[in-house]
Design a protein around this motif. Sequence first.
Motif, mmCIF file in Angstrom:
data_model
loop_
_atom_site.group_PDB
_atom_site.id
_atom_site.type_symbol
_atom_site.label_atom_id
_atom_site.label_comp_id
_atom_site.label_asym_id
_atom_site.label_seq_id
_atom_site.Cartn_x
_atom_site.Cartn_y
_atom_site.Cartn_z
ATOM 1 N N VAL A 48 -51.937 21.751 35.432
ATOM 2 C CA VAL A 48 -52.665 23.026 35.384
ATOM 3 C C VAL A 48 -53.036 23.523 36.777
ATOM 4 C CG1 VAL A 48 -53.605 23.046 33.044
ATOM 5 C CG2 VAL A 48 -54.796 21.812 34.796
ATOM 6 N N GLU A 49 -53.385 22.607 37.705
ATOM 7 C CA GLU A 49 -53.787 23.078 39.043
ATOM 8 C C GLU A 49 -52.618 23.821 39.683
ATOM 9 O OE1 GLU A 49 -53.593 19.326 38.968
ATOM 10 O OE2 GLU A 49 -55.154 19.682 37.484
ATOM 11 N N ARG A 50 -51.416 23.244 39.589
ATOM 12 C CA ARG A 50 -50.245 23.873 40.213
ATOM 13 C C ARG A 50 -49.892 25.189 39.517
ATOM 14 N NH1 ARG A 50 -45.719 26.133 38.942
ATOM 15 N NH2 ARG A 50 -44.865 24.444 37.679
ATOM 16 N N VAL A 51 -49.881 25.175 38.180
ATOM 17 C CA VAL A 51 -49.475 26.371 37.434
ATOM 18 C C VAL A 51 -50.480 27.501 37.670
ATOM 19 C CG1 VAL A 51 -49.150 27.324 35.106
ATOM 20 C CG2 VAL A 51 -48.160 25.112 35.699
ATOM 21 N N PHE A 52 -51.765 27.145 37.745
ATOM 22 C CA PHE A 52 -52.778 28.171 37.939
ATOM 23 C C PHE A 52 -52.819 28.648 39.394
ATOM 24 C CE2 PHE A 52 -56.678 30.460 37.219
ATOM 25 C CZ PHE A 52 -56.593 30.765 35.878
ATOM 26 N N ALA A 53 -52.680 27.707 40.351
ATOM 27 C CA ALA A 53 -52.786 28.085 41.769
ATOM 28 C C ALA A 53 -51.518 28.782 42.256
ATOM 29 C CB ALA A 53 -53.059 26.840 42.613
ATOM 30 N N ALA A 54 -50.352 28.341 41.768
ATOM 31 C CA ALA A 54 -49.096 28.888 42.286
ATOM 32 C C ALA A 54 -48.088 29.074 41.154
ATOM 33 C CB ALA A 54 -48.528 27.946 43.356
ATOM 34 N N PRO A 55 -48.378 30.018 40.226
ATOM 35 C CA PRO A 55 -47.426 30.230 39.127
ATOM 36 C C PRO A 55 -46.094 30.733 39.666
ATOM 37 C CG PRO A 55 -49.160 31.914 39.089
ATOM 38 C CD PRO A 55 -49.524 30.941 40.165
ATOM 39 N N ARG A 56 -44.992 30.182 39.130
ATOM 40 C CA ARG A 56 -43.662 30.616 39.591
ATOM 41 C C ARG A 56 -43.113 31.751 38.734
ATOM 42 N NH1 ARG A 56 -45.067 26.811 42.720
ATOM 43 N NH2 ARG A 56 -43.563 25.513 43.847
ATOM 44 N N HIS A 57 -43.469 31.758 37.439
ATOM 45 C CA HIS A 57 -42.882 32.728 36.519
ATOM 46 C C HIS A 57 -43.742 33.995 36.482
ATOM 47 C CE1 HIS A 57 -41.164 34.428 32.849
ATOM 48 N NE2 HIS A 57 -40.175 33.554 32.974
ATOM 49 N N PRO A 58 -43.129 35.193 36.548
ATOM 50 C CA PRO A 58 -43.925 36.429 36.501
ATOM 51 C C PRO A 58 -44.816 36.530 35.266
ATOM 52 C CG PRO A 58 -41.689 36.923 37.207
ATOM 53 C CD PRO A 58 -41.699 35.468 36.811
ATOM 54 N N TYR A 59 -44.387 35.948 34.128
ATOM 55 C CA TYR A 59 -45.222 36.003 32.928
ATOM 56 C C TYR A 59 -46.464 35.114 33.091
ATOM 57 C CZ TYR A 59 -46.775 35.600 28.107
ATOM 58 O OH TYR A 59 -47.547 35.605 26.965
ATOM 59 N N THR A 60 -46.286 33.934 33.672
ATOM 60 C CA THR A 60 -47.446 33.058 33.910
ATOM 61 C C THR A 60 -48.426 33.749 34.856
ATOM 62 O OG1 THR A 60 -45.877 31.220 33.834
ATOM 63 C CG2 THR A 60 -48.110 30.697 34.507
ATOM 64 N N LEU A 61 -47.879 34.401 35.890
ATOM 65 C CA LEU A 61 -48.724 35.108 36.845
ATOM 66 C C LEU A 61 -49.537 36.194 36.135
ATOM 67 C CD1 LEU A 61 -49.466 35.597 39.844
ATOM 68 C CD2 LEU A 61 -47.588 37.238 39.921
ATOM 69 N N ALA A 62 -48.868 36.951 35.276
ATOM 70 C CA ALA A 62 -49.556 38.022 34.556
ATOM 71 C C ALA A 62 -50.610 37.457 33.605
ATOM 72 C CB ALA A 62 -48.541 38.851 33.780
ATOM 73 N N LEU A 63 -50.278 36.328 32.926
ATOM 74 C CA LEU A 63 -51.263 35.691 32.037
ATOM 75 C C LEU A 63 -52.479 35.226 32.833
ATOM 76 C CD1 LEU A 63 -49.801 33.098 29.498
ATOM 77 C CD2 LEU A 63 -50.944 35.249 28.995
ATOM 78 N N ARG A 64 -52.211 34.659 34.015
ATOM 79 C CA ARG A 64 -53.311 34.177 34.851
ATOM 80 C C ARG A 64 -54.209 35.340 35.262
ATOM 81 N NH1 ARG A 64 -52.943 32.214 41.023
ATOM 82 N NH2 ARG A 64 -52.570 34.454 41.207
ATOM 83 N N GLU A 65 -53.588 36.435 35.699
ATOM 84 C CA GLU A 65 -54.385 37.566 36.159
ATOM 85 C C GLU A 65 -55.211 38.148 35.019
ATOM 86 O OE1 GLU A 65 -54.653 37.654 39.053
ATOM 87 O OE2 GLU A 65 -52.773 37.247 40.081
ATOM 88 N N SER A 66 -54.627 38.167 33.809
ATOM 89 C CA SER A 66 -55.371 38.743 32.696
ATOM 90 C C SER A 66 -56.507 37.823 32.250
ATOM 91 C CB SER A 66 -54.444 39.052 31.521
ATOM 92 O OG SER A 66 -53.927 37.853 30.995
ATOM 93 N N SER A 67 -56.471 36.549 32.665
ATOM 94 C CA SER A 67 -57.529 35.619 32.268
ATOM 95 C C SER A 67 -58.667 35.579 33.297
ATOM 96 C CB SER A 67 -56.963 34.205 32.094
ATOM 97 O OG SER A 67 -56.688 33.627 33.347
ATOM 98 N N LEU A 68 -58.461 36.230 34.469
ATOM 99 C CA LEU A 68 -59.502 36.222 35.500
ATOM 100 C C LEU A 68 -60.515 37.331 35.234
ATOM 101 C CD1 LEU A 68 -57.255 35.744 38.648
ATOM 102 C CD2 LEU A 68 -58.734 34.038 37.588
ATOM 103 N N PRO A 69 -61.789 37.147 35.687
ATOM 104 C CA PRO A 69 -62.757 38.222 35.503
ATOM 105 C C PRO A 69 -62.318 39.461 36.279
ATOM 106 C CG PRO A 69 -63.726 36.349 36.690
ATOM 107 C CD PRO A 69 -62.316 35.987 36.362
ATOM 108 N N PRO A 70 -62.601 40.668 35.747
ATOM 109 C CA PRO A 70 -62.156 41.876 36.438
ATOM 110 C C PRO A 70 -62.791 41.998 37.828
ATOM 111 C CG PRO A 70 -63.389 42.396 34.420
ATOM 112 C CD PRO A 70 -63.348 40.914 34.526
ATOM 113 N N ASP A 71 -61.981 42.337 38.801
ATOM 114 C CA ASP A 71 -62.462 42.517 40.165
ATOM 115 C C ASP A 71 -61.904 43.862 40.638
ATOM 116 O OD1 ASP A 71 -62.791 42.670 42.848
ATOM 117 O OD2 ASP A 71 -62.122 40.636 43.289
#
Length: 324
Positions: free
Chosen positions: A239-262
């Motif tokens: 999880v640390e690697r996938v969350f810190a440095a996602p390789r797949h654009p879908y994982t990246l988008a999922l991560r961003e949508s799970s972060l608090p709005p900034d």
Amino acid sequence: MLPILEVRDLRKHFPMGSALRLGPRPAVRAVDGVSFTVREGETFGLVGESGCGKSTVARCVVGLVPADAGTIVVQGEPLTTARGMRGRRLHRRVQMVFQDPYASLNPRLAVGTTLAEPLVIAGGLSRAEIRSRVAGLLVEVGLPENAAAKFPHEFSGGQRQRIAIARALALRPPLIVADEPVSALDVSVQAQILLLLDALRTSHRLSLLFISHDLAVVRNFCQRVAVMYLGRIVEEGPVERVFAAPRHPYTLALRESSLPPDPVARERLARIDGEMPSAIDPPGGCHFHPRCPRRMPICAKVAPAWTPVEGQGGVACHLHPPAS
Ligand code: SF4
């Protein structure tokens, strides 16, 4: 760590329409070649949007729906081909906690009867031993012993999920599949249930296959994660690697949508455009290409191969081709 669960090339399609129809029937390709391993003592997250096939994977693993193809191996023994007594014995090693604690308990059975049921069916214990085991299970999940005489409607949602967890623990399985176990609960109760599952994982040396749509929950609760999109795993790793440095654009988008709005960072965030396409007729090539901000001409034509990521899982995306 030894593997507890090995899933290889799992496929499950649900045919649509009448079986009497002539010619090939369209099918929902819910699971389309999924492979992953859950190791001893870990919590492995399977994450993705609703409809991506993760709950079908869970149901295949616990034997609620038969797989069309692929293998499911538990502690070295193949579950998919096991039949009769041996099949029942093997299936006891994998228990499930469902999303909805209101629907998963029989309202007409006292809690003690619900917890005793799997022990009675498994056999080998006296009535006194079963009573003692039921009392022990209630204490383990943080409920008073007198809960055994009560009925599900007398408990809150969080308490019902504790009962469901106790039922899953009754046969002391090495693996529990938890399908969105907190998403139907109040936010204040969610953390308590996750803490309970984590404490039981340690005290019982359990492995957990944790199904969730929420990457933030998976980040805090799991050691490794696989990200699913439209019936396939697109990325996997710690999880640390996938969350810190996602390789797949879908994982990246999922991560961003799970972060608090900034609002300041908002412009930089990746967004997932559109809806997930239908699993009846998924897009060719990379299933994600109609929504991908980084798609290339090859993406619509060729499904990307699986590329290992520096010994830490892997990714299926043409941005990361396998080393030649
Ligand atoms: Fe995007 Fe292409 Fe990678 Fe698919 S293969 S995620 S469309 S870049």
